[in-house]
Design an enzyme around this catalytic site. Structure first.
Site, PDB file in Angstrom:
ATOM      1  CG  ASN A   1      -3.278  -3.708   8.633  1.00 21.83           C
ATOM      2  OD1 ASN A   1      -3.401  -4.880   8.293  1.00 21.83           O
ATOM      3  ND2 ASN A   1      -2.104  -3.137   8.794  1.00 21.83           N
TER       4      ASN A   1
ATOM      5  CD  GLU B   1      -2.729  -1.135   2.576  1.00 18.96           C
ATOM      6  OE1 GLU B   1      -3.891  -1.542   2.543  1.00 18.96           O
ATOM      7  OE2 GLU B   1      -2.163  -0.807   3.647  1.00 18.96           O
TER       8      GLU B   1
END
Ligand SMILES: NC(=O)c1ccc[n+]([C@@H]2O[C@H](COP(=O)([O-])OP(=O)(O)OC[C@H]3O[C@@H](n4cnc5c(N)ncnc54)[C@H](O)[C@@H]3O)[C@@H](O)[C@H]2O)c1
Length: 285
Positions: free
Chosen positions: A190, A152
């Site tokens: 997450n 990311e």
């Protein structure tokens, strides 16, 4: 903003994995740990892991030697002065990371990009510790870094288009697949994953089912490669607790409040694979 020399700060689970990925991709890597012995031990472990890859025919000897030749293990932060990109991967603690970014900003040359591998912490808070907030971003690898293809790229509100483009090009050169994410706790993965892991711990704590049955259910029922407790042990329970605390801190939503059992496990230093015991016991394996 082209990247040739890369600094990696921190030689834990992620710092060592990132070092392997980056060196294999052909970049010069300066791996910095606070103690020289730890930095050297990380390279020695990597040497063993590469030797196993040669034995299995996954890597040839010339590639192994070239990869190791590209890594320099150091303890002095000043050795990062000429790196074009530094990826910070130390403990998930905002105060520790802030201090590190302040130090890195003084040590690294003006044009260098400073990146964090944080799982959830606000990238902008680290950017504002520096005099180059436009050249600070998140480059978030996944565990184990040599195996997982996703990275990311996290853009803080201060990050320039040039820095994002350079980070993306670097990640692609590492053979990884970048996705863009806003600087918001947990980014993409997450933010979705850790509420699930936290709920699994609550479910265990309230005796809805056993550890083994919860892990089996999620593997067999959802086709997940690992159960939540196997994954928590791989990630590290201290890191997991920090991630969940950050999600809670940002949202103040009680749904994200860390499970009590997770706090107890961390207090007992049962941190998962890295300490030999977490939800599972690895000492006899
Ligand atoms: N474990 C994962 O699955 C995972 C995945 C992606 C990102 N991350 C992120 O990567 C970073 C590192 O996590 P990890 O899993 O490698 O942790 P780890 O516990 O394996 O390693 C932490 C490293 O930080 C160093 N450290 C500890 N205290 C320090 C201090 N005060 N100053 C400087 N260095 C210090 C340790 O010596 C060690 O090298 C964290 O930001 C974490 O959120 C972790």
């Amino acid at each position: 903003m082209s990247v040739e020399r890369v600094g990696v700060v921190g030689s834990g689970i992620m710092g060592s994995g990132i070092t392997e990925v980056v060196a294999k991709a052909g970049f010069e890597v300066v791996l910095r740990s606070r103690a020289q012995e730890t930095a050297d031990a990380t390279v020695a472990k990597l040497e063993k892991s590469l030797a196993r890859q040669v034995e299995k025919g996954k890597l040839d000897e010339a590639e192994r030697d070239a990869t190791l030749d590209r890594i320099r293990a150091v303890s002095d932060l000043g050795e990062l002065a000429e790196c074009d990109l530094v990826i910070e991967s130390v403990v998930e603690d905002l105060a520790v990371k802030k201090k590190l970014f302040d130090d890195l900003d003084r040590v690294c040359y003006d044009g260098a990009i400073l990146a964090t591998n944080t799982s959830t912490l606000p990238v902008v808070a680290l950017a504002m510790e520096t005099a180059r907030p436009d050249r600070v971003c998140g480059i978030h690898f996944f565990n184990p870094a040599p195996m997982m293809t996703l990275v990311e790229i996290v853009r803080a509100i201060t990050t320039s288009d040039e820095a994002v483009a350079a980070a993306r090009a670097f990640v692609e050169q590492c053979g990884k697949s970048p996705v863009d994410a806003k600087d918001q706790a947990g980014f993409i993965v997450n933010a979705l994953l850790f509420p699930y892991l936290n709920n699994a711990v609550r479910m265990l704590d309230t005796e809805v089912a056993t550890r083994d049955d919860i892990d089996t259910a999620m593997k067999s029922g959802c086709n997940f490669p690992m159960g939540p407790f196997e994954l928590l042990d791989l990630v590290g329970l201290d890191t997991s607790l920090s991630v969940i605390e950050s999600l809670y801190e940002e949202s103040k939503d009680s749904h994200y409040a860390p499970a009590r059992l997770l706090r107890r496990m961390v207090a007992a230093e049962r941190l998962g694979r890295k300490t030999g015991r977490g939800f599972y016991d690895y000492s006899k394996k």
